[in-house]
Design a protein around this motif. Structure first.
Motif, PDB file in Angstrom:
ATOM      1  N   THR A 189       4.571   0.177  -7.395  1.00  0.00           N
ATOM      2  CA  THR A 189       3.154   0.085  -7.015  1.00  0.00           C
ATOM      3  C   THR A 189       2.923   1.440  -6.090  1.00  0.00           C
ATOM      4  O   THR A 189       1.964   2.050  -6.125  1.00  0.00           O
ATOM      5  N   ARG A 219       0.264   4.391  -7.019  1.00  0.00           N
ATOM      6  CA  ARG A 219      -0.792   4.657  -6.050  1.00  0.00           C
ATOM      7  C   ARG A 219      -0.615   6.126  -5.781  1.00  0.00           C
ATOM      8  O   ARG A 219      -1.656   6.983  -6.100  1.00  0.00           O
ATOM      9  N   HIS A 224     -14.662   3.550 -13.182  1.00  0.00           N
ATOM     10  CA  HIS A 224     -13.295   3.153 -13.745  1.00  0.00           C
ATOM     11  C   HIS A 224     -12.426   3.356 -12.750  1.00  0.00           C
ATOM     12  O   HIS A 224     -12.064   4.519 -12.169  1.00  0.00           O
ATOM     13  N   ARG A 225     -11.639   2.387 -12.579  1.00  0.00           N
ATOM     14  CA  ARG A 225     -10.679   2.306 -11.416  1.00  0.00           C
ATOM     15  C   ARG A 225      -9.460   1.526 -11.704  1.00  0.00           C
ATOM     16  O   ARG A 225      -9.748   0.337 -12.467  1.00  0.00           O
ATOM     17  N   LEU A 226      -8.359   1.796 -11.172  1.00  0.00           N
ATOM     18  CA  LEU A 226      -7.079   0.983 -11.317  1.00  0.00           C
ATOM     19  C   LEU A 226      -6.357   0.587 -10.073  1.00  0.00           C
ATOM     20  O   LEU A 226      -5.595  -0.211  -9.892  1.00  0.00           O
ATOM     21  N   PRO A 254      -7.252  -0.631  -7.269  1.00  0.00           N
ATOM     22  CA  PRO A 254      -7.330  -2.048  -6.657  1.00  0.00           C
ATOM     23  C   PRO A 254      -6.185  -3.273  -7.426  1.00  0.00           C
ATOM     24  O   PRO A 254      -5.705  -4.061  -6.748  1.00  0.00           O
ATOM     25  N   LEU A 255      -6.124  -2.933  -8.829  1.00  0.00           N
ATOM     26  CA  LEU A 255      -5.505  -3.786  -9.537  1.00  0.00           C
ATOM     27  C   LEU A 255      -4.003  -3.411  -9.244  1.00  0.00           C
ATOM     28  O   LEU A 255      -3.262  -4.495  -8.974  1.00  0.00           O
ATOM     29  N   VAL A 256      -3.719  -2.216  -8.959  1.00  0.00           N
ATOM     30  CA  VAL A 256      -2.322  -1.856  -8.675  1.00  0.00           C
ATOM     31  C   VAL A 256      -1.915  -2.514  -7.384  1.00  0.00           C
ATOM     32  O   VAL A 256      -0.730  -3.021  -7.449  1.00  0.00           O
ATOM     33  N   GLU A 257      -2.827  -2.263  -6.388  1.00  0.00           N
ATOM     34  CA  GLU A 257      -2.592  -2.910  -5.052  1.00  0.00           C
ATOM     35  C   GLU A 257      -2.442  -4.384  -5.063  1.00  0.00           C
ATOM     36  O   GLU A 257      -1.571  -4.888  -4.628  1.00  0.00           O
ATOM     37  N   ALA A 258      -3.269  -5.133  -5.910  1.00  0.00           N
ATOM     38  CA  ALA A 258      -3.063  -6.425  -6.095  1.00  0.00           C
ATOM     39  C   ALA A 258      -1.858  -6.910  -6.599  1.00  0.00           C
ATOM     40  O   ALA A 258      -1.110  -7.900  -6.343  1.00  0.00           O
ATOM     41  N   ILE A 259      -1.257  -5.992  -7.746  1.00  0.00           N
ATOM     42  CA  ILE A 259      -0.020  -6.575  -8.367  1.00  0.00           C
ATOM     43  C   ILE A 259       1.098  -6.223  -7.361  1.00  0.00           C
ATOM     44  O   ILE A 259       1.850  -6.908  -6.963  1.00  0.00           O
ATOM     45  N   LYS A 266       0.805  -6.388  -4.042  1.00  0.00           N
ATOM     46  CA  LYS A 266       0.791  -7.422  -2.871  1.00  0.00           C
ATOM     47  C   LYS A 266       1.542  -8.715  -3.501  1.00  0.00           C
ATOM     48  O   LYS A 266       2.262  -9.327  -3.030  1.00  0.00           O
TER      49      LYS A 266
END
Length: 159
Positions: free
Chosen positions: A8, A12, A143-145, A147-152, A154
């Motif tokens: 992650t 990032r 388009h963004r990823l 926030p998803l990467v950060e949620a994964i 966490k």
């Protein structure tokens, strides 16, 4: 594919600093260059990292109009229509979908007249029954990823 906390952090950095060298990423992360390279290779092999090219702006390339065109296809012709759509340069993405229509395309155009020309070209494709077009007025969430990467990340930290 399991993504852990270090993966992650790597993802990032790739998103936030895409032009940085592998050596610099390793220094920032405080890990060996070989460790970082092995992680990057695995993330690419597993399909997490799918490209490294620049993100381009259709608007800056002279195509500021964005539309989503839903395409209804004659049964049994989805693959043929999909192949034909791949030959239309203004179609930047196309997806098989459920609901109203069989395909959803993301189309860019120079202006409304050019958009109409592209739609007329789509209608001429054998197997296309009808189209329905929605023009985007303003981008609200680009388009963004991250926030998803950060949620994964966490979630990986909780495991």
């Amino acid at each position: 594919m399991s993504v852990d906390a270090l993966d992650t952090r790597i993802l990032r950095l790739l998103i936030e600093q895409p032009r940085t060298s592998v050596r610099e990423y390793a220094r920032i992360l405080g890990i060996a260059r070989g460790t970082l390279q092995a992680r990057l290779d695995r993330l690419e092999r597993d399909g997490v990292i799918t490209g490294t090219g620049p993100a381009l702006s259709p608007a800056a390339l002279g195509h500021p109009v964005l539309a989503f065109v839903h395409v209804e296809v004659t049964q049994g012709h989805l693959d043929d229509v999909g192949d034909a759509l791949a030959g239309v340069p203004e179609i930047v993405e196309a997806f098989s979908i459920t609901g109203g229509g069989d395909l959803m395309t993301r189309v860019v155009a120079r202006d409304a007249g050019h958009l109409e020309d592209v739609i007329q070209r789509l209608i001429q494709v054998p197997g296309v029954v009808r189209t329905r077009t929605e023009v985007a007025l303003r981008e609200r969430v680009p388009h963004r990823l991250l926030p998803l990467v950060e949620a994964i990340g966490k979630a990986a930290g909780v495991r």
